[in-house]
Design a protein around this motif. Structure first.
Motif, PDB file in Angstrom:
ATOM      1  N   ASN A  18     -45.557 -57.195  40.367  1.00  0.00           N
ATOM      2  CA  ASN A  18     -44.891 -57.126  39.060  1.00  0.00           C
ATOM      3  C   ASN A  18     -44.695 -55.689  38.563  1.00  0.00           C
ATOM      4  O   ASN A  18     -44.887 -55.394  37.380  1.00  0.00           O
ATOM      5  CB  ASN A  18     -45.669 -57.933  38.013  1.00  0.00           C
ATOM      6  N   ILE A  19     -44.337 -54.823  39.478  1.00  0.00           N
ATOM      7  CA  ILE A  19     -44.037 -53.441  39.082  1.00  0.00           C
ATOM      8  C   ILE A  19     -42.784 -53.449  38.218  1.00  0.00           C
ATOM      9  O   ILE A  19     -41.797 -54.122  38.524  1.00  0.00           O
ATOM     10  CB  ILE A  19     -43.850 -52.555  40.331  1.00  0.00           C
ATOM     11  N   GLU A  20     -42.818 -52.684  37.128  1.00  0.00           N
ATOM     12  CA  GLU A  20     -41.745 -52.727  36.125  1.00  0.00           C
ATOM     13  C   GLU A  20     -40.371 -52.459  36.747  1.00  0.00           C
ATOM     14  O   GLU A  20     -39.435 -53.244  36.600  1.00  0.00           O
ATOM     15  CB  GLU A  20     -42.032 -51.691  35.023  1.00  0.00           C
ATOM     16  N   GLU A  21     -40.277 -51.343  37.420  1.00  0.00           N
ATOM     17  CA  GLU A  21     -39.046 -50.965  38.120  1.00  0.00           C
ATOM     18  C   GLU A  21     -39.454 -50.185  39.356  1.00  0.00           C
ATOM     19  O   GLU A  21     -40.444 -49.454  39.337  1.00  0.00           O
ATOM     20  CB  GLU A  21     -38.152 -50.074  37.237  1.00  0.00           C
ATOM     21  N   PHE A  22     -38.673 -50.303  40.432  1.00  0.00           N
ATOM     22  CA  PHE A  22     -39.008 -49.527  41.625  1.00  0.00           C
ATOM     23  C   PHE A  22     -37.771 -49.318  42.497  1.00  0.00           C
ATOM     24  O   PHE A  22     -36.759 -50.021  42.357  1.00  0.00           O
ATOM     25  CB  PHE A  22     -40.118 -50.202  42.432  1.00  0.00           C
ATOM     26  N   GLU A  23     -37.899 -48.342  43.399  1.00  0.00           N
ATOM     27  CA  GLU A  23     -36.807 -47.998  44.320  1.00  0.00           C
ATOM     28  C   GLU A  23     -37.392 -47.626  45.674  1.00  0.00           C
ATOM     29  O   GLU A  23     -38.406 -46.922  45.751  1.00  0.00           O
ATOM     30  CB  GLU A  23     -36.003 -46.825  43.768  1.00  0.00           C
ATOM     31  N   ILE A  24     -36.730 -48.077  46.720  1.00  0.00           N
ATOM     32  CA  ILE A  24     -37.079 -47.705  48.094  1.00  0.00           C
ATOM     33  C   ILE A  24     -35.928 -46.873  48.661  1.00  0.00           C
ATOM     34  O   ILE A  24     -34.765 -47.281  48.575  1.00  0.00           O
ATOM     35  CB  ILE A  24     -37.298 -48.957  48.961  1.00  0.00           C
ATOM     36  N   TYR A  25     -36.277 -45.724  49.218  1.00  0.00           N
ATOM     37  CA  TYR A  25     -35.249 -44.790  49.713  1.00  0.00           C
ATOM     38  C   TYR A  25     -35.585 -44.441  51.165  1.00  0.00           C
ATOM     39  O   TYR A  25     -36.628 -43.844  51.453  1.00  0.00           O
ATOM     40  CB  TYR A  25     -35.247 -43.538  48.840  1.00  0.00           C
ATOM     41  N   PHE A  26     -34.694 -44.808  52.075  1.00  0.00           N
ATOM     42  CA  PHE A  26     -34.865 -44.497  53.493  1.00  0.00           C
ATOM     43  C   PHE A  26     -33.866 -43.430  53.916  1.00  0.00           C
ATOM     44  O   PHE A  26     -32.691 -43.472  53.541  1.00  0.00           O
ATOM     45  CB  PHE A  26     -34.641 -45.747  54.352  1.00  0.00           C
ATOM     46  N   LEU A  27     -34.341 -42.481  54.708  1.00  0.00           N
ATOM     47  CA  LEU A  27     -33.445 -41.449  55.250  1.00  0.00           C
ATOM     48  C   LEU A  27     -33.890 -41.089  56.654  1.00  0.00           C
ATOM     49  O   LEU A  27     -35.072 -40.835  56.908  1.00  0.00           O
ATOM     50  CB  LEU A  27     -33.467 -40.195  54.376  1.00  0.00           C
ATOM     51  N   SER A  28     -32.940 -41.091  57.576  1.00  0.00           N
ATOM     52  CA  SER A  28     -33.200 -40.617  58.935  1.00  0.00           C
ATOM     53  C   SER A  28     -32.207 -39.518  59.260  1.00  0.00           C
ATOM     54  O   SER A  28     -31.078 -39.502  58.758  1.00  0.00           O
ATOM     55  CB  SER A  28     -33.079 -41.760  59.951  1.00  0.00           C
ATOM     56  N   GLY A  29     -32.638 -38.603  60.108  1.00  0.00           N
ATOM     57  CA  GLY A  29     -31.755 -37.512  60.493  1.00  0.00           C
ATOM     58  C   GLY A  29     -31.993 -37.081  61.929  1.00  0.00           C
ATOM     59  O   GLY A  29     -33.134 -37.072  62.399  1.00  0.00           O
TER      60      GLY A  29
END
Length: 447
Positions: A18-29
């Motif tokens: 129940n986290i209020e708001e969240f974001e997952i960000y993936f980056l490959s290079g």
């Protein structure tokens, strides 16, 4: 586990907590580099990295975490670490998770042909480019650098407000630097090409330009000048713009480190000048349909016919000013915090050719390169004192090379003193571009 399964797992666990708001960000290079010297491979590198960052809001504080490995234990760690980091954050700045509203423009950022480019073909291209440079003129004695580089990336943003975005991009470049010698004097020249279609890379054209640049610097002269009308060639003016570009950041404005503060709607440049940030520019290296917060990118005129129209915003700075984000959030990798940057920043083309600009000036100076921009240009005040290379303009044509000179001025005054803009726009390796421009006057001292 693979990245997609891991992202779904983190998302599920964050929802369960129940986290209020969240974001997952993936980056490959992936970055590939190949150099040749004396018709042999001198060095080869192929570096890869990837990772996922997580940011979540806990009791109105945003916590951050990241990982490079994708196991169930890592998923638990990401959430726990973000919560612990949030508990010690002292800043009152509000961090925002984007709600996904808006229209996304589809842009071409990837060419599959680069994926299948064989190393042997790259090697052959570089060796031919090296040979062509050396055969161009007997005074070309050495090819100092002959390199191919290619970068590939993939990006995923998924958050609790419904954003689920993916893109991938790639780009390649070649660069050559040569040294010429005449009567014991050595001059250098370089050239590059950037793009996604390797079939458009012409080793003869690139090597010949580098050689020509070096040879044109011989038989240089000195002139006694204090002030002169001048043409600044496209890549030289691009380097100035690139070094000062931070002035357009809303974050810099809000912190009081940009002289553009409070000048929206004011005339800050010549009527001839329009400065664009265009993430949707066709075949460009800086193209993107969304920024690092998942906000749709937008075409925008920062300066329109001399008038300042907008700053570059991310969500946080936009909320502070009570405006919409311009879609210019950036991250320096998956570990990085959210900042602001442009995509394709450039001075809009005019109508006159380079030759017409020289003809208009008739008698003056052509500046082809600046040196020492990091130390000789104050990015806040705009003041600069820079070593420069160039040529005399005589009878409306490019004349003999000048000995190294020092050019002094102020970038904001230069913007106001642009009399004409050419139609020969060219971009640097970092997606900043400009045509050549005529400047009413600059101050010179020539060695």
């Amino acid at each position: 586990m693979d990245k997609n399964t891991f992202i779904d797992l983190v998302f599920k666990k964050a929802k369960q907590k129940n986290i209020e708001e969240f974001e997952i960000y993936f980056l490959s290079g992936t970055n590939t580099s190949l150099k040749v010297y004396n018709e042999k491979i001198d060095s080869f590198s192929d570096n890869q990295n990837q990772g996922i960052s997580f940011r979540g809001k806990f009791k109105e504080k945003m916590g951050y975490s990241y990982t490079e490995s994708f196991t169930e234990e890592d998923a638990d760690f990401l959430i726990k670490e973000a919560e612990e980091n949030a508990s010690v954050i002292e800043s009152d700045d509000e961090q925002i998770i984007y709600d996904g509203k808006g229209n996304y423009v589809s842009v071409e950022t990837y060419d599959s042909s680069l994926e299948n480019l064989e190393i042997s073909k790259i090697e052959e291209f570089l060796i031919n480019m090296e040979k062509e440079a050396l055969q161009y003129d007997s005074r070309i004695k050495r090819v100092s650098t002959c390199v191919f580089g290619m970068g590939k990336s993939e990006r995923i943003i998924k958050n609790s407000k419904g954003v689920d975005l993916r893109d991938r991009g790639n780009v390649a470049y070649v660069y050559i630097s040569v040294a010429a010698e005449e009567n014991g004097i050595i001059k250098t020249g370089s050239e590059f090409k950037v793009g996604r279609d390797f079939n458009e890379f012409n080793y003869k054209e690139i090597s010949h330009r580098a050689a020509y640049k070096a040879l044109s610097k011989f038989n240089s002269i000195s002139v006694d000048l204090k002030e002169s009308r001048c043409v600044i060639e496209n890549l030289a003016f691009t380097s100035l713009l690139e070094s000062i570009a931070g002035i357009f950041s809303a974050e810099a404005v809000q912190k009081g480190v940009s002289l553009l503060k409070g000048k929206i709607g004011e005339k800050i440049a010549s009527d001839k000048v329009s400065v664009i940030d265009n993430p949707h520019l066709e075949k460009s290296e800086g193209a993107a349909s969304f920024d690092s917060e998942g906000v749709p990118t937008k075409y925008k005129e920062l300066i329109s016919n001399g008038v300042l129209k907008t700053y570059l915003y991310n969500l946080k700075t936009a909320k502070k000013d009570g405006v919409e984000s311009t879609g210019n959030a950036s991250k320096g990798g998956y570990k990085g915090t959210v900042g602001i940057s442009s995509f394709n920043l450039y001075v809009q083309n005019g109508v006159k050719s380079f030759e017409e600009l020289l003809k208009d000036v008739n008698e003056g100076i052509l500046i082809t390169d600046f040196a020492g921009l990091h130390s000789g240009l104050n990015s806040i005040s705009g003041d600069f004192s820079l070593a420069a290379e160039g040529f005399i303009i005589e009878n409306g044509k490019k004349g003999r090379a000048l000995n190294q000179m020092t050019v002094a001025g102020n970038f904001f005054e230069v913007l106001k003193n642009i009399e004409e803009v050419g139609n020969d726009i060219r971009f640097s390796l970092s997606s900043t571009g400009s045509p050549s421009v005529i400047i009413k006057n600059l101050y010179f001292s020539v060695d």
